[in-house]
Each structure stands twice: as C-alpha cells, then as structure tokens.
Scaffold this active site. Sequence first.
Site, mmCIF file in Angstrom:
data_model
loop_
_atom_site.group_PDB
_atom_site.id
_atom_site.type_symbol
_atom_site.label_atom_id
_atom_site.label_comp_id
_atom_site.label_asym_id
_atom_site.label_seq_id
_atom_site.Cartn_x
_atom_site.Cartn_y
_atom_site.Cartn_z
ATOM 1 N N THR A 18 -26.127 13.226 74.931
ATOM 2 C CA THR A 18 -25.401 14.450 74.610
ATOM 3 C C THR A 18 -23.927 14.202 74.864
ATOM 4 O O THR A 18 -23.557 13.635 75.888
ATOM 5 C CB THR A 18 -25.894 15.625 75.483
ATOM 6 N N PHE A 20 -20.190 15.770 75.472
ATOM 7 C CA PHE A 20 -19.466 16.951 75.914
ATOM 8 C C PHE A 20 -17.990 16.690 75.676
ATOM 9 O O PHE A 20 -17.514 15.572 75.832
ATOM 10 C CB PHE A 20 -19.718 17.229 77.402
#
Length: 144
Positions: A18, A20
């Site tokens: 993921t 960010f």
Amino acid sequence: CGLDIMAADVVDEPNARTRFVLVGLPGTPPPATGADRTAVVLRLVNEPGALVSAMTEFSIRDIDLTRIESRPTRTELGTYMFFLDCAGHIDDDPVAEALKALHRRCVDVRYLGSWPTESAAGAPPPRLDEATTWLEGLRAGSGG
C-alpha cells in the site's frame, strides 16, 4: 515521517503493498540517502513518439523507472498525464539532468518530490561518471 500508526498488521494479502502519500506545502526535499525515489507528473504533446521520447530521458541516463501510470486529462480526447517514479534523488546528477531535459521536452512537468525509501529496490542512478569528470577537467582548463 513522524506520523502516528493508527493500526498495524491489518493486511489480508501478505504480498500486497500500500502506498501512502504525505502531502504538504512545497519545500526542499530531504537529503539523499542512496535509497531514494523521485516522483513527477508529465503532460506531453499529443503526438506519436512523445511518451517514448520522455522515457528515453531516463533510459539514456541509466535511471530505473519504478512506476509508470497514466490518467486521462479529461480536457481533450487522447490526452493523458503520466505519473512516474524513478530510483534516485533530485540531487543525483542523472536524475537532475533527466528532469531538466523533461522540462524542455514536455508541455508540463510537476515535481512531486524525492524521498528516502525503506528498501533500495530498483537500480540506483549511476554516480559521477568518467564523462562528467572529463567535462569538469575541460572546464578547469586541463585540456581534452
């Protein structure tokens, strides 16, 4: 980055990653660490070869592109913005040279930043090379 972790180990796919993004006001990038990434957004002329020409600015400098994404501009059919990440830092000579070349070649270049990465995945840009040393000697008057 000084951010608080709200939850840990919430992954359901062990190989998933993921991203960010920490968004802030423009400022100077953190110092180069040797394991860095740089991100830019390019808007190109809508003509054959424009994307390959932009990519060539990285390849001729041995800069590893680690991410390439396109998104339509929604202003004119067939026009896209290209989001690129590369291995290296804006303070690395090859990355700086590529960014200057893109500035000359592209309709618009947005520098999103350079930052240290957790791992050095991807090949780092080459260090000061023999040709640069040769050129610096010419500028210093040592001849060719």
